[in-house]
Design an enzyme around this catalytic site. Sequence first.
Site, mmCIF file in Angstrom:
data_model
loop_
_atom_site.group_PDB
_atom_site.id
_atom_site.type_symbol
_atom_site.label_atom_id
_atom_site.label_comp_id
_atom_site.label_asym_id
_atom_site.label_seq_id
_atom_site.Cartn_x
_atom_site.Cartn_y
_atom_site.Cartn_z
ATOM 1 N N GLY A 1 -9.086 -9.298 -1.024
ATOM 2 C CA GLY A 1 -7.859 -9.588 -0.294
ATOM 3 C C GLY A 1 -7.341 -10.998 -0.475
ATOM 4 N N LYS B 1 -19.580 -16.773 1.497
ATOM 5 C CA LYS B 1 -21.037 -16.767 1.567
ATOM 6 C C LYS B 1 -21.686 -15.923 0.477
ATOM 7 C CE LYS B 1 -21.298 -15.465 5.905
ATOM 8 N NZ LYS B 1 -21.948 -15.113 7.153
ATOM 9 N N ARG C 1 0.822 -1.212 0.000
ATOM 10 C CA ARG C 1 0.000 0.000 0.000
ATOM 11 C C ARG C 1 0.854 1.260 0.000
ATOM 12 N NH1 ARG C 1 -4.997 -2.273 3.623
ATOM 13 N NH2 ARG C 1 -6.285 -2.697 1.804
ATOM 14 N N GLY D 1 -13.367 -4.013 0.122
ATOM 15 C CA GLY D 1 -14.737 -3.501 0.227
ATOM 16 C C GLY D 1 -15.050 -2.458 -0.827
HETATM 17 P P1 ADP Z 1 -11.727 -12.048 -1.081
HETATM 18 O O1 ADP Z 1 -10.936 -11.628 0.119
HETATM 19 O O2 ADP Z 1 -10.829 -12.464 -2.226
HETATM 20 O O3 ADP Z 1 -12.788 -11.079 -1.463
HETATM 21 P P2 ADP Z 1 -13.584 -13.537 0.520
HETATM 22 O O4 ADP Z 1 -13.061 -12.866 1.735
HETATM 23 O O5 ADP Z 1 -14.928 -13.210 0.027
HETATM 24 O O6 ADP Z 1 -12.503 -13.367 -0.676
HETATM 25 O O7 ADP Z 1 -13.568 -15.089 0.709
HETATM 26 C C1 ADP Z 1 -12.518 -15.759 1.282
HETATM 27 C C2 ADP Z 1 -13.013 -16.766 2.271
HETATM 28 O O8 ADP Z 1 -13.844 -17.729 1.631
HETATM 29 C C3 ADP Z 1 -11.860 -17.504 2.852
HETATM 30 O O9 ADP Z 1 -11.854 -17.292 4.246
HETATM 31 C C4 ADP Z 1 -12.158 -18.962 2.522
HETATM 32 O O10 ADP Z 1 -11.851 -19.827 3.588
HETATM 33 C C5 ADP Z 1 -13.645 -18.960 2.280
HETATM 34 N N1 ADP Z 1 -14.053 -20.110 1.451
HETATM 35 C C6 ADP Z 1 -13.712 -20.372 0.190
HETATM 36 N N2 ADP Z 1 -14.225 -21.556 -0.221
HETATM 37 C C7 ADP Z 1 -14.909 -22.053 0.819
HETATM 38 C C8 ADP Z 1 -15.663 -23.261 1.032
HETATM 39 N N3 ADP Z 1 -15.802 -24.177 0.083
HETATM 40 N N4 ADP Z 1 -16.216 -23.430 2.256
HETATM 41 C C9 ADP Z 1 -16.083 -22.510 3.212
HETATM 42 N N5 ADP Z 1 -15.400 -21.365 3.084
HETATM 43 C C10 ADP Z 1 -14.818 -21.140 1.903
HETATM 44 MG MG MG Z 2 -11.379 -11.664 2.231
#
Ligand code: ADP
Ligand code: MG
Length: 407
Positions: A363, A211, A44, A386
């Site tokens: 992230g 989710k 950053r 976000g």
């Molecule tokens: P990003 O940071 O790239 O936006 P998110 O924070 O939305 O991604 O998602 C990351 C989370 O999703 C991680 O903590 C990961 O463990 C969870 N995750 C990914 N696949 C699964 C799964 N099949 N079951 C439960 N959690 C999952």
């Molecule tokens: Mg994340």
Amino acid sequence: MFEKNVNSFSKKTIEDVNLKGKKVLIRVDFNVPIKDGKITSTKRIVSSLPTIKKVIAEGGKAIVFSHLGRIKEEADKVKKSLRIVAQELSSQLNKPVIFIDQTRGEKLENAIKNMKEGDLLVFENTRFEDLNDKAESKNNPELGKYWASLGDVFINDAFGTAHRSHASNVGIASNIAESAMGYLLAKETKALSQVLNNPQKPFVAIIGGAKISDKIAVVSSLLEKADKVIIGGGMAYTFNKALGFNIGTSLVEEDKIQLAKEYLAKYKDKIILPVDHASAKDFSDQPRILNNLQPLQILDGTMGLDIDKYSVSLFEKELKNAKTVLWNGPMGVTEFENFKYGTEAVAKAISELKDAYTVIGGGDSVAAVEKLGFESSFSHISTGGGASIEFLEGKVLPGIESIQNKK
Ligand code: ADP
Ligand code: MG
């Protein structure tokens, strides 16, 4: 009110502003990870250098500030001081930095008064003001006005907080004679707008993570704009269940099954779901149990934690002809060594696309790409989690909206 304009290209950028001899307030995102008193990623800080260098090179007086973490009580201040970040900035630029351990007051005002052209000053974590009835985070009008009074020009370069209306972005922008986007904010805005408003087709979006409820608005926005939407990660199981498949003990949001059904009906040919999975008995780093039977079913008593090779080939096929790719959210639980295969395979597939415009945000997904050393293969890596999500939802981000329009 802000100058409303959905087209962010109409916003002033640092290139449109005369910086010479001006006191230039620069809001950056120095919210870096710190462990045992050491900065563990300087990304950053490095991302903010073009804007800071420009101000210095033009003979402006660079007054730099940022938030760092959350401040709930006096004791939080010790670990959340920007002092070590100011030191890191100094070594990155090979230039002395005047650090003021205050967010307001005479010491800060005098230091600014004494600045010469090309000088660089950093003041303390803007969230220290949150101890005063959340003045920063609630955009206390008096605080925004005060900070604005310290400078002549405001440059906002903090994309990571652009979705928030805080005193250090919106508050200042609303109270100063001139404001503009810095290079990073302009770059983020340009890349995400291109994907959202003017994508070269075919446009393939990949959404993953835990989710549906976290990303429901992005999924529905992308279902409208993209040609294909690949859904992986934990949220895929709610869709799989909506299709009637056995998903074992995989993550599921029962209250979203109906919505998943509606999406599947409305966008039947657009939604691409995984066809095979790696599961484990519980949420832990056990060996991969493969589930590749058709029709799909996850072994009873196990939960799906990653996609497997048939899904990867299916996704590769969809990606092969894409001209625009947007990716947000991992395909599996990348925290576990045994379940990061799908995410890495998708990162690799995207990195191999020769003439596609490829953008990644979020992230955990960005971390996966960086770990593989694929940064340079992507057209744009978004620095804001976000903020990039809200941008892609089609929301107007207050940190951008509050910047003046070009004349
Ligand atoms: P990003 O940071 O790239 O936006 P998110 O924070 O939305 O991604 O998602 C990351 C989370 O999703 C991680 O903590 C990961 O463990 C969870 N995750 C990914 N696949 C699964 C799964 N099949 N079951 C439960 N959690 C999952
Ligand atoms: Mg994340």
